[in-house]
Scaffold this motif. Structure first.
Motif, short mmCIF file in Angstrom:
data_model
loop_
_atom_site.label_atom_id
_atom_site.label_comp_id
_atom_site.label_asym_id
_atom_site.label_seq_id
_atom_site.Cartn_x
_atom_site.Cartn_y
_atom_site.Cartn_z
N VAL A 1 0.84 -1.20 0.00
CA VAL A 1 0.00 0.00 0.00
C VAL A 1 0.87 1.24 0.00
O VAL A 1 1.80 1.36 0.81
CB VAL A 1 -0.93 0.02 1.24
CG1 VAL A 1 -1.77 1.30 1.25
CG2 VAL A 1 -1.83 -1.21 1.26
N ASP A 2 0.60 2.16 -0.92
CA ASP A 2 1.29 3.45 -0.98
C ASP A 2 0.32 4.52 -0.54
O ASP A 2 -0.76 4.68 -1.12
CB ASP A 2 1.79 3.72 -2.40
CG ASP A 2 2.63 4.99 -2.47
OD1 ASP A 2 2.36 5.84 -3.35
OD2 ASP A 2 3.53 5.14 -1.64
N VAL A 3 0.67 5.27 0.51
CA VAL A 3 -0.23 6.25 1.11
C VAL A 3 0.06 7.64 0.54
O VAL A 3 1.19 8.13 0.61
CB VAL A 3 -0.07 6.26 2.64
CG1 VAL A 3 -1.01 7.28 3.27
CG2 VAL A 3 -0.33 4.87 3.21
N CYS B 1 0.88 -7.73 4.40
CA CYS B 1 0.78 -6.49 3.62
C CYS B 1 1.67 -5.45 4.27
O CYS B 1 1.61 -5.23 5.49
CB CYS B 1 -0.67 -6.01 3.59
SG CYS B 1 -0.90 -4.41 2.76
N LEU B 2 2.50 -4.77 3.48
CA LEU B 2 3.34 -3.69 3.98
C LEU B 2 2.72 -2.36 3.56
O LEU B 2 2.41 -2.15 2.39
CB LEU B 2 4.76 -3.81 3.42
CG LEU B 2 5.54 -5.06 3.80
CD1 LEU B 2 6.98 -4.97 3.29
CD2 LEU B 2 5.52 -5.30 5.30
N VAL B 3 2.54 -1.48 4.55
CA VAL B 3 1.84 -0.21 4.34
C VAL B 3 2.82 0.95 4.52
O VAL B 3 3.47 1.06 5.55
CB VAL B 3 0.66 -0.07 5.32
CG1 VAL B 3 -0.14 1.19 5.00
CG2 VAL B 3 -0.23 -1.30 5.28
N ASP B 4 2.91 1.80 3.51
CA ASP B 4 3.82 2.94 3.52
C ASP B 4 3.54 3.85 4.71
O ASP B 4 2.41 4.32 4.91
CB ASP B 4 3.66 3.70 2.20
CG ASP B 4 4.39 5.03 2.20
OD1 ASP B 4 3.84 6.00 1.65
OD2 ASP B 4 5.50 5.09 2.75
N SER C 1 -5.56 9.81 -1.18
CA SER C 1 -6.01 8.43 -1.41
C SER C 1 -4.87 7.46 -1.12
O SER C 1 -3.74 7.87 -0.82
CB SER C 1 -6.48 8.26 -2.86
OG SER C 1 -5.40 8.48 -3.76
N LEU C 2 -5.21 6.18 -1.22
CA LEU C 2 -4.22 5.13 -1.02
C LEU C 2 -4.26 4.19 -2.22
O LEU C 2 -5.32 3.83 -2.71
CB LEU C 2 -4.53 4.32 0.26
CG LEU C 2 -4.56 5.08 1.59
CD1 LEU C 2 -5.97 5.59 1.86
CD2 LEU C 2 -4.14 4.15 2.73
N TYR C 3 -3.09 3.81 -2.69
CA TYR C 3 -2.98 2.85 -3.78
C TYR C 3 -2.58 1.50 -3.18
O TYR C 3 -1.79 1.44 -2.22
CB TYR C 3 -1.93 3.29 -4.80
CG TYR C 3 -2.35 4.49 -5.62
CD1 TYR C 3 -2.87 4.33 -6.90
CD2 TYR C 3 -2.22 5.79 -5.12
CE1 TYR C 3 -3.25 5.44 -7.66
CE2 TYR C 3 -2.60 6.90 -5.86
CZ TYR C 3 -3.12 6.71 -7.13
OH TYR C 3 -3.50 7.80 -7.87
N TYR C 4 -3.11 0.42 -3.75
CA TYR C 4 -2.77 -0.90 -3.23
C TYR C 4 -2.60 -1.90 -4.37
O TYR C 4 -3.10 -1.69 -5.48
CB TYR C 4 -3.83 -1.39 -2.24
CG TYR C 4 -5.16 -1.72 -2.87
CD1 TYR C 4 -6.15 -0.75 -3.02
CD2 TYR C 4 -5.44 -3.02 -3.32
CE1 TYR C 4 -7.36 -1.05 -3.61
CE2 TYR C 4 -6.65 -3.33 -3.91
CZ TYR C 4 -7.61 -2.35 -4.05
OH TYR C 4 -8.82 -2.64 -4.64
N THR C 5 -1.89 -2.97 -4.08
CA THR C 5 -1.76 -4.10 -5.01
C THR C 5 -1.80 -5.38 -4.21
O THR C 5 -1.39 -5.41 -3.03
CB THR C 5 -0.45 -4.01 -5.82
OG1 THR C 5 -0.46 -5.00 -6.85
CG2 THR C 5 0.77 -4.24 -4.94
#
Length: 616
Positions: A386-388, A441-444, A392-396
């Protein structure tokens, strides 16, 4: 004899011994002689007890160049685990007892310096009585070791102010290729540290050793540009000719029909002399090494060299057999990342890949027949990234299988963390109905740190905060801790990642045809995603007279959020053990398959497209 007479004679003997020791010329030792006389190896070494130059004879020439009055700079470009640090420890012990003067070792980071100080340097000094008696350990610090006659400083390359003060006579760089380059405000750490030696010129000594990375990084440039470049030559036990040990001379069975395991093929490995063509057995290596010698393969200028570059590969290690090197290659040649590691760490050569260019069309070529949300049948687990951003937040979410094979099964843009939780906790199915959820999941945490930390605490069973490193790291990722007073997340694991290394991997795998080891996407993948994951390219930047390759945006305003997401997803996969998934299958196959009779008539290593091909 009276007590007075006995005491008088005793005193006379003492005076004679003191006068004799004072007037007698001090024995002059080389570093290798000093090591064999005083050095003791502990449990961290392959061989414990007294140091013997016969175990690693090639180190003798490197160590003794330290006492060559003409040589001022020594550069050791090497394969990993070949003895570069041990040679440095011997030089340090020699300095303390034979030629004390201010000394400094530069490491890529302070943390690495502390680690080496506690685990390697201090234990080594404690085992040497001659060093221990002058070692003021109680007054020393992790990065400042004090002796009665000198001080040994250990500094991280990221502290410019510490590198540019206090005079130093002896300067060491350990794993110099892991250091950063010059910045817009400061010279490179290497040049800053060299400034310290001005006071002692021309008596200063500089020693740098490292496994190479890229051709334009420190150690290859330093070794290759030295006044004299030396390679280690050994006598062939058959013809007596002096030869270099080279990987190209190892031959092993070809296996076009895929009937042999990697271990079986490696066991057929044989080394052939380039001069006489005769087989050289593993048992001959120790004697060959003892009779070996360093020879100049390139020389600049006339007279004695002031700088010397030494180069050696893993084939010279007495602890490795020909089959060990062959097996490592066979495990690596189909994977660009592992092949780079083999090239750097086993062959001691720089990695050159000028093909790290990707486009949206490259991603489209990686589409599979699977629809979005469908997990491939080969998948073992799922990870997320997840890129914060501000709004918004982007995820894959990516599926992972053996040999780091992967496929994106979905991605998107969310308005809040609640949507992220829904996407990560959803059950995804394979075509035959097998269910999976995201394992990690790794979250920015680089932008909205507090919100990210709170979210990860609430979902600690599958989420961890992650932060990109601003400087090159020795490892691809590192586990740290959240240090935030009053936060619920204080003490929680924080993952630090080297984005450049993961982008190298993604780019290399993206260019592979779909199948084992490839980086793939679902059918009908959207254009926005394709553009973002290829928004960066690797370029050469020059600063302070140095060049380095870095990942930069192709366009100043391009979005790369999905690329960051994929970096985090790959880091999560490595934390979950994706690199070792295939080992269980390999072991199972090796137990089931019967040994095959080696076929000596089958193929050899061939030089194609730069150096090798033909191992399928």
């Amino acid at each position: 004899m009276s007590d007075r007479e006995r005491q008088r004679r005793k005193t006379a003997k003492l005076f004679r011994r003191v006068i004799r020791n004072t007037l007698s010329p001090k024995e002059t030792l080389t570093v290798s002689e000093w090591a064999e006389r005083y050095r003791v190896l502990d449990g961290t070494s392959n061989i414990q007890g007294k140091w013997s130059n016969d175990v690693t004879p090639y180190l003798r020439g490197i160590m003794d160049s330290f006492v060559d009055p003409a040589v001022r700079r020594i550069y050791f470009c090497k394969a990993s685990q070949i003895g570069g640090t041990e040679a440095m420890l011997n030089m340090l012990g020699y300095i303390v007892t034979e030629s004390p003067a201010p000394t400094m070792i530069v490491y890529p980071t302070d943390d690495l310096g502390k680690e080496v100080s506690n685990l390697r340097i201090k234990p080594a000094f404690r085992l040497i009585p001659e060093v221990k008696k002058v070692f003021k350990e109680q007054e020393s610090k992790e990065l400042e070791l004090r002796f009665t006659t000198m001080t040994l400083f250990l500094n991280g390359a990221g502290s410019p102010s510490k590198l540019a003060s206090k005079p130093i006579k002896y300067l060491f760089f350990d794993e110099i290729d892991k250091m950063g380059g010059a910045s817009k405000k400061e010279a490179s750490p290497f040049n800053l540290a060299l400034e310290r030696t001005k006071t002692y010129r021309p008596q200063e000594k500089v020693y740098a050793c490292s496994t190479p990375t890229l051709r334009d990084n420190y150690i290859w440039n330093l070794h290759d540009g030295a006044d004299e470049v030396r390679h280690y030559f050994v006598p062939c036990p058959n013809c007596g000719e002096m030869i270099e040990l080279r990987f190209a001379q190892i031959r092993f069975e070809k296996d076009d029909e895929k009937q042999m395991s990697i271990a079986e093929r490696a066991k057929t490995a044989t080394y052939f002399c380039e001069k006489c063509g005769m087989e050289i057995k593993n048992e001959s290596k120790p004697e060959m090494l003892r009779r070996g010698e360093w020879r100049a393969v390139r020389k600049r200028g006339i007279g004695a060299p002031r700088s010397v570059g030494f180069w050696i590969n893993s084939l010279y290690s007495v602890f490795l057999k020909w089959e060990d090197v062959a097996e490592e290659f066979l495990k690596s040649y189909e994977d660009p990342e592992q092949l780079q590691n083999f090239t750097n760490s086993w062959l001691g050569e720089p990695w050159e890949d000028t093909k790290l260019k990707t486009t949206a069309d490259t991603v489209q070529d990686r589409e599979t027949e699977e629809e979005e949300f469908v997990v491939p049948s080969w998948a073992v687990f799922l990870t997320g990234g997840v890129d914060v951003q501000e709004t918004s937040l982007y995820y894959t979410i990516r599926a992972w299988g053996e040999y780091t094979t992967s496929q994106n099964i979905t991605h998107g843009q969310a308005l809040g963390f609640e949507e992220i939780a829904d996407a990560m906790n959803r059950e995804y199915k394979t075509a035959d109905g097998r269910k999976m959820v995201v394992k990690l999941c790794l979250v920015d945490s680089g932008y909205q740190a507090d919100s990210t930390y709170d979210f990860c605490v609430s979902n600690s069973d599958w989420a961890l905060p992650v932060k990109g490193s601003s400087n090159p790291m020795r490892d691809r990722y590192k586990i740290s801790k959240v240090d935030r007073q009053g936060s619920r997340a204080s003490g929680m694991q924080l993952v630090l990642v080297d984005g450049n290394q993961f982008k190298d991997s993604i780019s290399a795998r993206m260019r592979r045809e779909n199948g084992k080891g490839s980086w793939m996407v679902f059918r009908g993948c959207d254009e926005e995603y394709r553009q973002q994951v290829t928004a960066e390219h690797k370029v050469v930047e020059r600063s302070g007279g140095k060049e380095k390759t870095v990942w930069r945006l192709k366009h100043s305003h391009a979005d790369n959020h999905y690329l960051d997401c994929e970096v985090y997803a790959m880091a999560a996969a490595e934390m979950c053990g994706v690199r070792s998934l295939h080992l269980a299958t390999v072991q199972e196959n090796e137990q089931e398959e019967k040994p095959k009779q080696p076929r000596k008539e089958d193929g050899w290593i061939q030089n194609v497209d730069g150096w090798m091909e033909g191992y399928t």
